[in-house]
Design an enzyme around this catalytic site. Structure first.
Site, PDB file in Angstrom:
ATOM      1  N   SER A  22     -11.768 -17.996  34.928  1.00 46.51           N
ATOM      2  CA  SER A  22     -12.530 -16.915  35.570  1.00 46.51           C
ATOM      3  C   SER A  22     -14.036 -16.984  35.298  1.00 46.51           C
ATOM      4  O   SER A  22     -14.831 -16.676  36.194  1.00 46.51           O
ATOM      5  CB  SER A  22     -11.966 -15.557  35.142  1.00 46.51           C
ATOM      6  OG  SER A  22     -10.695 -15.349  35.724  1.00 46.51           O
ATOM      7  N   LYS A  71      -1.552  -6.031  32.547  1.00 43.16           N
ATOM      8  CA  LYS A  71      -1.769  -5.549  33.917  1.00 43.16           C
ATOM      9  C   LYS A  71      -1.059  -4.226  34.215  1.00 43.16           C
ATOM     10  O   LYS A  71      -1.540  -3.437  35.026  1.00 43.16           O
ATOM     11  CB  LYS A  71      -1.351  -6.611  34.931  1.00 43.16           C
ATOM     12  CG  LYS A  71      -2.244  -7.838  34.938  1.00 43.16           C
ATOM     13  CD  LYS A  71      -1.854  -8.796  36.051  1.00 43.16           C
ATOM     14  CE  LYS A  71      -2.768 -10.006  36.083  1.00 43.16           C
ATOM     15  NZ  LYS A  71      -2.476 -10.896  37.224  1.00 43.16           N
ATOM     16  N   GLY A 134       6.738 -10.392  37.608  1.00 48.09           N
ATOM     17  CA  GLY A 134       5.707  -9.487  38.087  1.00 48.09           C
ATOM     18  C   GLY A 134       4.932 -10.020  39.274  1.00 48.09           C
ATOM     19  O   GLY A 134       4.633  -9.288  40.222  1.00 48.09           O
ATOM     20  N   GLY A 249      -2.178 -22.827  44.088  1.00 47.22           N
ATOM     21  CA  GLY A 249      -2.658 -21.465  43.872  1.00 47.22           C
ATOM     22  C   GLY A 249      -4.123 -21.337  43.502  1.00 47.22           C
ATOM     23  O   GLY A 249      -4.570 -20.239  43.164  1.00 47.22           O
TER      24      GLY A 249
END
Length: 285
Positions: A22, A71, A134, A249
């Site tokens: 990130s 999350k 998830g 991805g």
């Protein structure tokens, strides 16, 4: 970029965070937009999340990303939750408000933008989703309003049935169906979009694939494997061998970060800027 008294700060909360890409995304976006912002990963344990979020607000942190395993845990700690994040049951992006942080889920909009950029449609598609964790649940929730039918394929049927029942009740029709991985041959003949939402085939287990049956894989016209390391998973290779298209991805990672950056800074990232960040991401792997 020069850090000064006007530098905005955004932070990633997770455990672990050492592997994250990130900072590559947000540093590049700040550079290309000329926005004075830094992005810092912070390892935070579950029991410290409340203190971390309160502390970030007290420190005037502009925004937060939340990653595994926080999350879902973060939601009760927020002043508000976006409708999509509430529906998915998980947040990954927190935006500073007057009285706390508002939670968003940019993972699924990120996947949608990634698929759109690759010319992949969801509307009226028959879809196979591999996995029932998830991420897979979030994928099914994203698909349920648009897809014609969704097969949730998982090693254990119980969790897949829970997700199917949940989304069927939400949309008011039988859009989702659970299939045990050992019984994948029960999926009818046809042409399918497949989304691989498990960690099977992730580095260093690169020779593994969620399904190895080439005859079955011929039913898949396009696959999106949410793994991005390796760049081409064994499952992707099999889909291509069977004549289908395969994508990893990395663009989902890219666009979930772009959407977070847009929310924090009230800007719109251009396709040209997105492509530049994507190339930088690829070089970082």
């Amino acid at each position: 970029m020069r850090i000064d008294g006007n530098t905005k700060t955004c932070v990633l909360l997770g455990d672990p965070v050492e592997h994250t890409l990130s900072p590559v995304i947000h540093s590049a976006l700040a550079e290309f937009t000329g926005i004075n912002m830094v992005y810092v990963p912070c390892r935070v344990k579950a029991e410290d999340m409340e203190s971390a979020i309160k502390g970030a607000f007290a420190l005037n942190i502009l925004g937060l990303n939340v990653t595994i395993p926080h999350k879902e845990q973060a939601i009760p700690l927020l002043c508000e939750t976006d409708k999509l994040a509430e529906k998915i049951g998980a947040v990954n992006t927190l935006v500073r408000m007057n009285d706390g942080y508002k939670g968003f889920n940019t993972d699924m909009p990120g996947l949608c933008r990634a698929m759109k950029s690759d010319g992949i449609r969801i509307q009226d598609e028959n879809v196979i989703v591999f996995g029932a964790g998830g991420v897979a649940r979030a994928v099914v929730v994203m698909l349920c309003d648009k897809a014609n039918h969704i097969y949730i394929v998982n090693r254990t049927i119980k969790r897949a049935k829970e997700i199917a029942n949940e989304v069927n009740a939400y949309v008011g029709r039988r859009v989702a169906e659970a299939i045990c991985l050992d019984e994948y041959v029960l999926i009818p003949d046809g042409r399918y979009l497949a989304i691989q939402a498990t960690n099977v085939g992730m580095y260093p287990h690169c020779e593994e694939a969620v399904v190895n049956d080439l005859q079955f894989i011929k039913k898949i016209h396009t696959c999106y494997d949410l793994i991005y390391n390796p760049e081409k998973t064994r499952f992707m290779q099999l889909v291509e061998k069977a004549g289908g298209k395969a994508y990893n991805g990395l663009k989902m990672l890219l666009y979930q970060g772009i959407i977070a950056f847009e929310l924090w800074n009230d800007v719109a990232i251009t396709d040209e800027q997105a492509n530049l960040v994507y190339e930088r991401l690829r070089k970082s792997l």
